[in-house]
Motif scaffolding. Structure first.
Motif, PDB file in Angstrom:
ATOM      1  N   ASP A  52      50.786  17.594 105.945  1.00 39.53           N
ATOM      2  CA  ASP A  52      50.112  18.126 104.754  1.00 39.53           C
ATOM      3  C   ASP A  52      50.668  17.493 103.482  1.00 39.53           C
ATOM      4  N   ALA A  83      48.255   9.016 101.613  1.00 40.88           N
ATOM      5  CA  ALA A  83      47.099   9.670 102.244  1.00 40.88           C
ATOM      6  C   ALA A  83      46.047   8.634 102.651  1.00 40.88           C
ATOM      7  N   ASN A 141      49.492  13.883 103.241  1.00 38.14           N
ATOM      8  CA  ASN A 141      48.064  13.817 102.903  1.00 38.14           C
ATOM      9  C   ASN A 141      47.787  14.139 101.439  1.00 38.14           C
ATOM     10  N   GLN A 142      48.748  14.743 100.764  1.00 37.29           N
ATOM     11  CA  GLN A 142      48.582  15.027  99.339  1.00 37.29           C
ATOM     12  C   GLN A 142      49.212  13.959  98.451  1.00 37.29           C
TER      13      GLN A 142
END
Length: 546
Positions: free
Chosen positions: A463, A471, A466-467
């Motif tokens: 997570d 990403a 991906n931020q």
């Protein structure tokens, strides 16, 4: 192409990316479209297609001086249709111009006739006046009036009086006739300003808006039913690039939109090798209307013709593509029994899409060309999913003419293609790309295992990644594979290890260190030892947990 002096309305030959020079016309761009920064360029609409683009001035040539030259080097059906469209355009423009010219001449003749009539009438009146004056002079009367009348007539000749009675100067065509010339110069402005396929062109100064040119409608516009589509949104889907290195590319962010308007080549296409990548490529070639004959050691392809041997496929097709696993397979396919080389005759074309080393592809090119064939290397960057979606990146090198002949095929199978020059360049570039990808995959696996052994959540790590700046679809998909324990092959682990090995050898050949790739290669070798060769490359994760 050499730099030339061009103006709005000129007919030109424009070079767009990998496509051959194409006939077009310099026009005003839509008001919503900004001119690219950098080198001088013109907005060109192309005849016989549904395309237009900003073209750099050095990629343009005047139409008429280079017409014969271009017709000699381009023989395609669509190209001939484009040339015919230009000639029809010129014919109509010339007809209108001739009509205007005849109208002007007729008016000139009428004006001249009226002037001669008025001049004769004036002469008769003058003679009558002089006779009357003489009579009056002899009688001693009216001398002053005769002198006054003579002075008045002398100040304005009959020709000038006729001009004053005419609404315009003799011999000059009316304003609306002046723009109806053949579109070889800037006088064609009135013919190029108009509405186009649901959005408005910026009209020329004080000129009326006319109907759109039927030869010109951008192919991406044809993919939407909305008449008021914004041109800026369309340009985001098509990006034309030309790097200073000399490589060219045409990129489309929406493969479905681009592929939807492909006109397949009329050449017969062959394809050898229906693995993870080849199967998807052939499906897209068939989907876009190409005639394809295939050969594979174990499988057939629904909708395609089946060749019994590689030699048979090559001998019956105009262009044959091949996509196999490694250098040995590539050589066996060409040099082995009933191989490609036995089917090569002068004019036959062979395109090798396998990821191999530069020495292998150079050797294959030499033997193909020695038999009179044409050769292009075109390895692809992507995976099975991208192959199925027609979104591969194609790196090509070798015969530039063959590269252009493969245009519709490359559009069907990929979102982008690059031409990189001489044979061997594409192989080198492909190995470098896969070296980076393979090393990155190993680093992802290393990070996830380190998170696990230090008590951190692997999902939370994903997570966070991906931020951030890392990403990407690749990162997310491969991490999901690991978290779900799903290593169904999308890109075989054994092939990425092969590419790392070849990239390291490439570095050794030029005495360039590749320590990161070497370390990643060792991890993949361990994964292969753990029987992960036929799994996805993300299975390299298992090398860290065993």
């Amino acid at each position: 192409m050499a730099t030339v002096s061009l103006r709005l309305g000129d007919l030109v030959w424009g070079k767009l990316g990998r496509y051959p020079p194409w006939p077009g016309k310099i026009v005003n761009p839509p008001k919503d479209l900004k001119k690219p920064r950098g080198k001088k360029c013109f907005f060109v609409k192309f005849f016989g297609t549904e395309d237009h683009a900003w073209i750099k001035v050095e990629q343009l040539k005047p139409y008429h001086p280079h017409k014969e030259e271009m017709i000699k080097i381009n023989k395609g059906k669509r190209f001939q249709q484009a040339v015919d469209a230009v000639e029809e355009f010129l014919k109509k423009a010339k007809s209108k111009d001739q009509s205007s010219h005849n109208s002007a001449e007729e008016k000139n003749r009428r004006n001249s006739s009226e002037e001669r009539s008025k001049q004769n009438s004036g002469d008769e009146k003058r003679k009558a006046g002089l006779s009357e004056g003489k009579v009056r002079k002899n009688m001693g009367e009216g001398k002053k009036r005769v002198s006054s009348a003579s002075t008045e007539r002398g100040s304005k000749s009959p020709l000038k009086r006729a001009q004053e009675q005419s609404p315009r100067k003799r011999g000059r065509p009316p304003k609306d006739e002046k723009d109806l010339t053949i579109p070889e110069s800037s006088t064609v402005k009135g013919m190029v300003a108009g509405t186009m396929a649901g959005f408005k062109w910026q009209p020329s100064v004080s000129e009326p808006v006319k109907d759109g040119d039927p030869h010109f409608h951008h192919f991406l516009l044809s993919q939407t039913e909305k008449p008021a589509v914004c041109y800026q949104a369309i340009t985001k889907k098509l990006k034309v690039c030309e790097e200073e290195t000399g490589s060219t590319s045409i990129q489309a962010a929406d493969s479905t939109a681009v592929n939807g308007s492909i006109t397949p080549t009329d050449k017969k296409i062959g394809f050898l090798g229906l693995g993870l990548m080849g199967s998807g490529i052939v499906s897209n070639l068939l989907k876009m209307g190409h005639t394809v004959t295939v050969w594979n050691r174990t499988a057939e392809k629904e909708g395609a013709r089946l060749g019994r041997t590689p030699a048979e496929v090559v001998s019956t097709c105009d262009i044959t593509f091949a996509c196999v696993s490694d250098p040995k397979a590539a050589k066996d396919l060409v040099l082995g029994p009933s191989g490609v080389l036995q089917g090569i005759r002068p004019g036959k074309c062979y395109v090798d899409m396998s990821t191999v080393d530069a020495d292998t592809v150079t050797e294959l090119a030499q033997v193909i060309v020695s038999r009179g064939g044409r050769f292009l290397e075109a390895p692809v960057s992507g995976n099975q999913q991208l192959s199925n979606d027609g979104m591969l990146v194609i790196l090509a090198a070798g015969d530039r003419g063959l590269y252009e002949d493969c245009s519709s095929c490359f559009q069907a199978m990929g979102k982008t293609s690059f031409f990189l020059g001489e044979v061997g360049n594409a192989a080198k570039m492909m190995l470098i790309v896969n070296m980076v990808q393979g090393s990155f995959m190993a680093t992802i696996a290393e990070g996830l295992t380190l998170a696990q052994v230090t008590g951190q959540s692997q999902q939370t790590l994903l997570d966070i990644l991906n931020q951030g700046q890392l990403a990407s679809i690749f990162l997310d998909q491969k991490c999901q594979n690991i978290l779900q324990g799903n290593f169904k092959p999308d890109f075989y682990l054994k092939y990425i290890q092969k590419d790392l090995r070849l990239a390291i050898a490439l570095g050794d050949s030029v005495n360039h260190p590749t320590p990161m790739a070497a370390a990643a290669n060792e991890v993949y070798k361990r994964a292969k030892a753990l029987d992960q060769s036929d799994n996805d490359m993300s299975a390299v994760y298992r090398a860290y947990i065993h």
